[in-house]
Design an enzyme around this catalytic site. Structure first.
Site, PDB file in Angstrom:
ATOM      1  N   ARG A   1      10.501   5.605 -10.264  1.00 62.44           N
ATOM      2  CA  ARG A   1      10.168   5.985  -8.886  1.00 62.44           C
ATOM      3  C   ARG A   1      11.287   6.834  -8.299  1.00 62.44           C
ATOM      4  NH1 ARG A   1      10.133   3.420  -3.267  1.00 62.44           N
ATOM      5  NH2 ARG A   1       8.075   3.938  -2.461  1.00 62.44           N
TER       6      ARG A   1
ATOM      7  N   HIS B   1       2.305   6.181  -0.838  1.00 64.90           N
ATOM      8  CA  HIS B   1       2.033   6.301   0.603  1.00 64.90           C
ATOM      9  C   HIS B   1       1.112   7.478   0.926  1.00 64.90           C
ATOM     10  CE1 HIS B   1       5.065   3.246   0.957  1.00 64.90           C
ATOM     11  NE2 HIS B   1       5.998   4.050   0.495  1.00 64.90           N
TER      12      HIS B   1
ATOM     13  N   ASP C   1       2.531  -2.397   0.517  1.00 60.59           N
ATOM     14  CA  ASP C   1       3.868  -1.998   0.955  1.00 60.59           C
ATOM     15  C   ASP C   1       4.629  -3.164   1.595  1.00 60.59           C
ATOM     16  OD1 ASP C   1       5.854   0.017   0.911  1.00 60.59           O
ATOM     17  OD2 ASP C   1       5.601   0.330   3.043  1.00 60.59           O
TER      18      ASP C   1
END
Length: 181
Positions: A10, A67, A135
């Site tokens: 990531r 997101h 999240d």
């Protein structure tokens, strides 16, 4: 690492002042992890996606946009980053995490209507490569944490068909992360 459940790397670059990696690291590291069966997850702003379009188009490793690509509102699906993500999706190796809708919403709860429109557009474009994410524990939210039950309930609005919810919540994550079926 795969035996331990590692499936990707990531890059959180939306705030370059706090990032320990840079855009110059994405391509070489993506090449290295591709042969391990990993993907590259990117947390970028919509404007960063536009700025680094050429880089993103060169990556052959599967990409996961975190997101929902942080598309700014009120532009949402009319922002140029949406078209870039769609082109990458159409190549067949890009996924989008439908998560953290509260970060870029100008409408807010309970519907997050602006961001819900983005989620539905991505689901319509490629339901086979969409993932839902909570999240949790919402690290960017310092004062007021979002209502997790409300966020989860939005899935029924975005994906009214049970088969689509099954895909979003079970089948797609199983495919991307290599979960046993």
């Amino acid at each position: 690492m795969a035996d331990a459940g590692i499936r990707g790397i990531r890059f959180t670059l939306f705030d370059p002042t706090t990032s320990v990696t840079g855009f110059d690291m994405i391509e070489p590291l993506a090449k290295r992890v591709r042969y391990l069966g990993c993907h590259v997850q990117l947390h970028l702003t919509g404007d960063q996606i536009v700025e680094h379009e050429a880089l993103l188009m060169r990556i052959a490793t599967p990409i996961v946009f975190d997101h929902m690509g942080r598309l700014p509102q009120p532009q949402g699906t009319s922002h140029p980053a949406f078209r870039i993500i769609r082109r990458l999706i159409d190549r067949g190796n890009t996924w989008v995490k439908l998560s953290s809708i509260y970060q870029d919403s100008k409408v807010g709860p309970p519907t997050y209507a602006d961001q819900s429109e983005v989620a539905r557009a991505f689901l319509k474009a490629a339901p086979e490569r969409m993932l839902w994410g909570s999240d949790w524990p919402h690290p960017t939210e310092k004062d007021q944490k979002p209502d997790d039950a409300l966020l989860f309930d939005l899935i029924a609005d975005w994906a009214p068909a049970e088969t689509l919810r099954q895909r979003l919540l079970v089948e797609n994550p199983a495919e991307l992360y290599g979960f046993p079926r």
